[in-house]
Motif scaffolding. Structure first.
Motif, PDB file in Angstrom:
ATOM      1  N   ALA A  45       0.801  -1.218   0.000  1.00  0.00           N
ATOM      2  CA  ALA A  45       0.000   0.000   0.000  1.00  0.00           C
ATOM      3  C   ALA A  45       0.842   1.280   0.000  1.00  0.00           C
ATOM      4  CB  ALA A  45      -0.937   0.007   1.207  1.00  0.00           C
ATOM      5  N   LEU A  46       1.746   1.390   0.903  1.00  0.00           N
ATOM      6  CA  LEU A  46       2.423   2.668   1.100  1.00  0.00           C
ATOM      7  C   LEU A  46       3.732   2.818   0.339  1.00  0.00           C
ATOM      8  CD1 LEU A  46       1.849   2.968   4.942  1.00  0.00           C
ATOM      9  CD2 LEU A  46       0.495   3.975   3.117  1.00  0.00           C
ATOM     10  N   GLY A  47       4.414   1.736   0.115  1.00  0.00           N
ATOM     11  CA  GLY A  47       5.705   1.796  -0.568  1.00  0.00           C
ATOM     12  C   GLY A  47       6.748   2.506   0.270  1.00  0.00           C
ATOM     13  N   ILE A  49       6.854   5.426   1.393  1.00  0.00           N
ATOM     14  CA  ILE A  49       6.299   6.292   2.438  1.00  0.00           C
ATOM     15  C   ILE A  49       6.223   5.522   3.759  1.00  0.00           C
ATOM     16  CG2 ILE A  49       4.259   7.591   3.164  1.00  0.00           C
ATOM     17  CD1 ILE A  49       3.735   8.132   0.196  1.00  0.00           C
ATOM     18  N   GLY A  50       5.919   4.234   3.700  1.00  0.00           N
ATOM     19  CA  GLY A  50       5.867   3.410   4.903  1.00  0.00           C
ATOM     20  C   GLY A  50       7.223   3.313   5.578  1.00  0.00           C
ATOM     21  N   LEU A  51       8.274   3.122   4.786  1.00  0.00           N
ATOM     22  CA  LEU A  51       9.626   3.081   5.361  1.00  0.00           C
ATOM     23  C   LEU A  51      10.012   4.425   5.959  1.00  0.00           C
ATOM     24  CD1 LEU A  51      11.584   1.002   2.703  1.00  0.00           C
ATOM     25  CD2 LEU A  51      11.010   0.342   5.027  1.00  0.00           C
ATOM     26  N   LEU A  52       9.670   5.498   5.268  1.00  0.00           N
ATOM     27  CA  LEU A  52       9.969   6.825   5.780  1.00  0.00           C
ATOM     28  C   LEU A  52       9.222   7.066   7.092  1.00  0.00           C
ATOM     29  CD1 LEU A  52      11.317   9.582   5.339  1.00  0.00           C
ATOM     30  CD2 LEU A  52       9.235  10.277   4.145  1.00  0.00           C
ATOM     31  N   ALA A  53       7.953   6.690   7.147  1.00  0.00           N
ATOM     32  CA  ALA A  53       7.159   6.859   8.372  1.00  0.00           C
ATOM     33  C   ALA A  53       7.757   6.050   9.517  1.00  0.00           C
ATOM     34  CB  ALA A  53       5.711   6.440   8.127  1.00  0.00           C
ATOM     35  N   TYR A  54       8.222   4.831   9.219  1.00  0.00           N
ATOM     36  CA  TYR A  54       8.838   3.992  10.244  1.00  0.00           C
ATOM     37  C   TYR A  54      10.068   4.680  10.831  1.00  0.00           C
ATOM     38  CZ  TYR A  54      10.974   0.007  12.568  1.00  0.00           C
ATOM     39  OH  TYR A  54      11.528  -0.813  13.502  1.00  0.00           O
ATOM     40  N   PHE A  55      10.938   5.183   9.979  1.00  0.00           N
ATOM     41  CA  PHE A  55      12.170   5.802  10.463  1.00  0.00           C
ATOM     42  C   PHE A  55      11.902   7.134  11.166  1.00  0.00           C
ATOM     43  CE2 PHE A  55      14.082   2.826   7.439  1.00  0.00           C
ATOM     44  CZ  PHE A  55      14.994   2.234   8.290  1.00  0.00           C
TER      45      PHE A  55
END
Length: 125
Positions: A45-47, A49-55
């Motif tokens: 879903a997020l691509g 953006i999901g990794l960026l949000a996690y970090f």
């Protein structure tokens, strides 16, 4: 805000930065399911953006204090409060009603005209 109702990074149960373990602690869900959900959201879903949000969460969230809970029972109590405060309040009220009822039963037993109990008390005098 109560320290026990805040979202923290959990470095003690962390695999990477402790974000998923912190979310798992906050919600009461097993950390494995949170991690799998985060991976699935990132992939499908997020691509990126999901990794960026996690970090970002990894850098923004504070570390979980080492002695936040006395024991696992207290930890579960606070997880239930975060999940559903109204349900937890109902459970606490029900426990107090039960304690009050039991106390009234004990009080009735000792205050009632119990001849055997009266004889025992008189024997002690």
């Amino acid at each position: 805000m109560n320290r026990r109702t805040t979202l923290y990074r959990d470095k003690h149960k962390a695999k990477l930065m402790g974000v998923a373990a912190g979310i798992a602690d906050y919600t009461g869900v097993d950390a494995l399911w949170v991690r799998l959900g985060m991976v699935a959201l990132t992939i499908f879903a997020l691509g990126p953006i999901g990794l960026l949000a996690y970090f970002v969460m990894g850098f923004v969230l504070q570390k979980k204090p080492p002695h936040l809970y006395r024991d696992s029972q207290e930890e579960q109590y606070w997880q239930r409060i975060r999940q559903s405060p109204k349900r937890t309040a109902r459970e606490i009220r029900a426990r107090f009603r039960d304690i009050d009822r039991r106390l009234a039963d004990v009080e009735t037993h000792y205050v009632s005209s119990n001849k055997r109990l009266t004889a025992e008390i008189e024997q002690l005098r």
